[in-house]
Design an enzyme around this catalytic site. Structure first.
Site, short mmCIF file in Angstrom:
data_model
loop_
_atom_site.label_atom_id
_atom_site.label_comp_id
_atom_site.label_asym_id
_atom_site.label_seq_id
_atom_site.Cartn_x
_atom_site.Cartn_y
_atom_site.Cartn_z
N CYS A 42 71.91 55.87 56.91
CA CYS A 42 72.61 57.26 56.63
C CYS A 42 72.71 57.74 54.93
CB CYS A 42 73.72 57.12 56.93
SG CYS A 42 75.31 58.46 57.08
N THR A 44 75.04 58.04 53.27
CA THR A 44 76.24 57.30 52.66
C THR A 44 75.76 55.97 52.44
OG1 THR A 44 77.72 58.57 54.50
CG2 THR A 44 78.26 56.36 53.07
N HIS A 47 74.11 56.39 49.19
CA HIS A 47 75.09 56.63 47.94
C HIS A 47 75.36 55.19 47.50
CE1 HIS A 47 75.77 60.82 47.57
NE2 HIS A 47 75.74 61.00 49.05
N GLU A 68 75.52 52.73 61.37
CA GLU A 68 75.00 53.67 62.58
C GLU A 68 74.10 52.62 63.35
OE1 GLU A 68 72.58 56.59 60.82
OE2 GLU A 68 74.09 57.64 59.89
N ARG A 204 61.36 69.23 55.08
CA ARG A 204 62.28 69.04 56.12
C ARG A 204 62.28 70.47 57.04
NH1 ARG A 204 67.40 66.40 52.88
NH2 ARG A 204 66.68 64.56 53.65
N LEU A 266 80.24 70.83 56.90
CA LEU A 266 80.12 69.78 56.74
C LEU A 266 79.59 69.04 55.66
CD1 LEU A 266 80.30 66.99 59.01
CD2 LEU A 266 77.89 67.38 59.12
N GLY A 267 78.81 69.91 54.74
CA GLY A 267 78.31 69.46 53.59
C GLY A 267 79.25 69.37 52.66
N VAL A 290 84.66 70.27 58.61
CA VAL A 290 84.45 69.16 59.62
C VAL A 290 84.38 67.88 59.06
CG1 VAL A 290 82.93 68.68 61.42
CG2 VAL A 290 83.12 70.99 60.65
#
Ligand code: ZN
Length: 345
Positions: A42, A44, A47, A68, A204, A266-267, A290
């Protein structure tokens, strides 16, 4: 059962993750032990790998990272009912408290005492994971382990996408990372009319067009106004999903909304972001923040949609054996990948 396992550990407060041998977690009476088959990397985790300011103040060291996953149950706590050994599963990585008003009202995803596996608590990048039985989500045969391993981010996408009614609506998604792309696929699946997705990263956008029937727009080359004209939309987009955390994208999404438009966010902007509130007021725009997934309504909906033809497999662009985890993290850190899945078996 062995008592040692391989795990990807944040072992030192510096850049990187380390494969180490750790004790297999002991479970309590309300927990299960899950043997991990596949995991997803992820943002995350990047980071945490990079050990940025957020990670340094959030993540205890040492910590088994990762949230995940898909695997199967190999041990049941003595109070656990309704689950069986050998049950294939994924699970909610947010460990909630049961005392808050929100939890007691059944809004588990809004519990302020939430702790995350792989962020605050021992995580899933390991051969075994301890998880409260409450958090387990059994997987039907139609969902294999690699899709099971990306249900956590798909859940973010589904939660965001289903925040507002999308049937017949024109939808703008800013940010074509894996979650934005999956949200586009969901919007398409549930009956949006036009689904436009923007980014500044052409790789992307190409991936987005491969995964879902969407209009990819590179905002370094194309103005959204011309897209609105090309698609013969009368005013602007009905529903927006902000998935990038980027200031320019925030401005664009508000500018491109129709009167009364609705935006799910969400960003996460990096710090404070200037906002022209008068535009939001005069356009009567609704904005919803969210967080995570609705526990367990989002899980129910996404599994139902996957069983009913929602196809997000192509968002997985890289697959590695766990011993090649460094290559997996390099792919993620390149900014050019979709989802990266590690195989633990
Ligand atoms: Zn995640």
């Amino acid at each position: 059962m062995r008592n040692e396992m391989k795990a990807l550990v944040k072992a030192k407060p510096e850049q990187g993750l380390w494969m180490e041998h750790r004790p297999v977690p002991e479970i309590g009476p309300d927990d299960v032990l899950i043997r991990i088959n596949k995991t997803g990397i992820c943002g995350t985790d990047i980071h945490i790998w990079n050990w940025d300011e957020w990670a340094a103040k959030t993540v205890p060291v040492p910590l088994v990272t990762g949230h995940e996953f898909a695997g199967e149950i190999v041990e049941l706590g003595r109070n656990v009912e309704g689950l069986a050994l050998g049950q294939r599963c994924s699970g909610e990585g947010h460990l909630i408290g049961k005392l808050s008003r929100q939890s007691r009202a059944g809004k588990f995803h809004l519990d302020p005492a939430t702790r995350g596996i792989g962020v605050n608590e021992q995580g899933a990048f390991a051969e075994y994971l301890r998880l409260p039985a409450f958090n387990v989500v059994p997987l039907p045969d139609a969902i294999d382990d690699e899709i099971g391993a990306i249900l956590d981010p798909l859940g973010n996408a589904v939660h965001t996408a289903l925040s507002f009614d999308l049937i017949g609506e024109d939808v703008l998604i800013t940010g074509a990372g894996p979650i934005g792309i999956m949200a586009a696929a969901v919007a398409r699946h549930v009956g949006a009319r036009h689904v436009v997705i923007t980014d500044v990263n052409q790789a992307r956008l190409d991936l987005a067009a491969e995964v879902a029937d969407v209009v990819p727009v590179n905002v370094t080359q194309t103005d959204l106004k011309s897209v609105i004209g090309d698609l013969k939309m009368k005013q602007g987009f009905d529903v927006g999903m902000e998935m990038s955390g980027n200031q320019a994208a925030l401005d664009q999404i508000i500018e491109a909304m129709t009167m009364g438009g609705r935006i799910a966010m969400l960003g996460i902007p990096p710090g404070k972001s200037p906002v022209d509130w008068s535009r939001i007021v005069f356009k009567a725009i609704t904005i919803k923040g969210v967080y995570g997934r609705e526990i367990f309504e989002t899980w129910y909906k996404m599994i139902a949609m996957l069983e009913n033809g929602l196809d997000v497999r192509r968002v997985i662009t890289h697959r590695f054996k766990v011993d090649e985890f460094e290559a997996g993290f390099a792919a993620m850190r390149s900014g050019l990948s979709g989802k990266v899945v590690l195989d633990w078996r």
